[in-house]
Scaffold this active site. Structure first.
Site, short mmCIF file in Angstrom:
data_model
loop_
_atom_site.label_atom_id
_atom_site.label_comp_id
_atom_site.label_asym_id
_atom_site.label_seq_id
_atom_site.Cartn_x
_atom_site.Cartn_y
_atom_site.Cartn_z
N CYS A 181 0.80 -1.22 0.00
CA CYS A 181 0.00 0.00 0.00
C CYS A 181 0.84 1.28 0.00
O CYS A 181 0.32 2.34 -0.33
CB CYS A 181 -0.93 0.02 1.22
N HIS A 198 -8.69 3.38 -3.29
CA HIS A 198 -7.33 3.07 -2.84
C HIS A 198 -6.59 2.26 -3.90
O HIS A 198 -6.45 1.06 -3.79
CB HIS A 198 -7.45 2.29 -1.52
N CYS A 210 -0.99 2.62 6.39
CA CYS A 210 -0.79 1.24 6.82
C CYS A 210 -0.44 0.40 5.59
O CYS A 210 -0.82 0.74 4.46
CB CYS A 210 -2.01 0.69 7.54
#
Length: 426
Positions: A88, A380, A410
């Site tokens: 991520c 995302h 995160c």
């Protein structure tokens, strides 16, 4: 360390995955955002020293997407282009890699950012199908072929969804959503709290749409259709509507739904980083500088608390409290993950046992956090999000007259990343 500046940045609109491959590959997204960014600079693409791109799920024909990007932007054969992957935080890692190379004097002007086209995540053959195919192609005689056909089962054709495999931690065997359920349970977060936070994200994103448009370069597909806006924002989101959705990961007792989670999305975010020498050479007008960064590891089963572990050391190094900053961006992978981070900082036991602090770090002022919504509303695109939140944080600081902020994220696998940035006043 000499100052390292963010000169400018743009991103694509974030396009919602709709159950089929989207119109753009990862390189397509990055090229269109990067081209629009470079067109407004006083230097040529060939003046860039390197191109660094974060991408968690590259297309099979664009594996080194950063190199494809550099060549398609006209940087020339001699400008290195490379790709980084930190799940991520791939886009944030690209920025951090650019900072390191500029600090070491290896580069002066770097194009860095991130991209992913998650709608194009592949469907895979199962292991059973691969083994059958191996036997089929290995059969030399007609009899061997016939025997192989007899061993074939229709169940072998069931596809494996590559995205789901990628979003499942292989060490603890949990999907990212299940790790968010762990945080909801640990900190006693209710379904209502999670849904209320999700509504906040959508409403803030809708209210800020005109301001955020300044960060976006529209996309144009092969038939001339224009994509100018983020597609995931639901201005009419409400607690009542979200309450009707069923839990996804723990269907009996869970609180994590599609409505209080980030959306599967395609998008790119590109930034230009420069040394003092490059700023002077090209008479550039930076929008900010990267002051500090931190990477941290933690239990993969609670990966959503990564921002706590990455941001806290930065705060300690600079003698800052949570509310000494003017703005915060914590990527909204899940509402439970963001609220879990806030709860961890308020929890005396967590701060002592996990962070080595004397007591709780404190309660964050919610008016400083994700003021224009986040990934729950926008989506995302895994490789792009870390770069997007850094770019957006600088725009928030400029708009509100703030000076410093932290962007944090995160990371699947039990990691966290954070960057302290400072606005450069015009």
């Amino acid at each position: 360390m000499n100052p390292i500046y963010i000169v400018d940045g743009l991103r694509s609109p974030f396009l919602k995955a709709r159950g089929a491959p989207g119109p753009f590959s990862p390189a397509d997204l990055a090229v269109q955002a990067g081209r629009a960014l470079l067109l407004r600079q006083p230097f040529a693409p060939t003046d860039i020293d390197e191109v660094i791109l974060g991408c968690a799920a590259p297309s099979p024909d664009e594996v080194n997407t950063g190199r494809v990007l550099a060549l398609r932007l006209g940087c020339g054969d001699k400008v290195p282009g490379w790709t980084v992957m930190r799940n991520c935080a791939s886009g944030m890692q690209a920025l951090d890699s650019a900072v390191a190379n500029i600090a070491l004097g290896r580069s002066q002007l770097v194009l860095a950012g991130g991209v992913d086209a998650l709608s194009r995540a592949p469907l895979l053959f199962s292991d059973a199908m691969v083994r059958w195919l191996a036997g089929w192609y290995g059969a030399k005689s007609g009899g061997a072929k016939l025997a192989s056909l007899k061993r074939f089962r229709l169940a072998n054709l069931a596809p494996v969804i590559g995205l789901l495999k990628g979003l499942t931690d292989p060490v603890v065997g949990l999907s990212m959503g299940q790790t968010a359920e762990n945080l909801a349970w640990r900190f006693g977060l209710t379904r209502r709290q999670l849904d209320e936070y999700a509504v906040r994200s959508h409403r803030r994103a809708a209210a800020a749409k005109a301001e955020v448009a300044k960060e976006i370069a529209p996309l144009v597909d092969r038939v001339g259709k224009i994509y100018a806006d983020d597609e995931g924002i639901r201005a009419d989101s409400s607690g009542e509507k979200l309450a009707t959705l069923k839990p996804v990961f723990d269907k009996r007792d869970g609180n994590i739904t599609a409505g209080n989670s980030s959306q599967i999305t395609d998008g790119a975010a590109m930034l230009l980083l420069a040394s003092e020498a490059a700023v002077a050479k090209w008479n550039l007008k930076p929008i900010g500088r990267i002051v500090d960064s931190q990477w941290a590891g933690l239990d993969p089963a609670e990966m959503g608390l990564g921002p706590v572990h990455a941001s806290t050391p930065i705060l300690q190094r600079h003698g800052l409290g949570l509310n000494d900053l003017d703005a915060w961006e914590i990527n909204e992978a899940f509402a439970a993950q963001v609220l879990g981070c806030l709860a961890a900082w308020e929890d005396a036991d967590y701060c002592r046992n996990e962070l080595g602090l004397d007591g709780p770090l404190g309660k964050m002022d919610m008016e400083k956090l994700n003021v224009d919504g986040g990934a729950i509303a926008l989506g995302h695109p895994v490789g792009a999000s870390g770069a997007r939140i850094v770019l957006h944080l600088l725009h928030v600081l400029e708009r509100k007259g703030g000076r410093r902020g932290i962007a944090s994220i995160c990371i699947g696998g039990g990691l966290g990343g954070a960057m302290l940035v400072e606005r450069v006043a015009a």
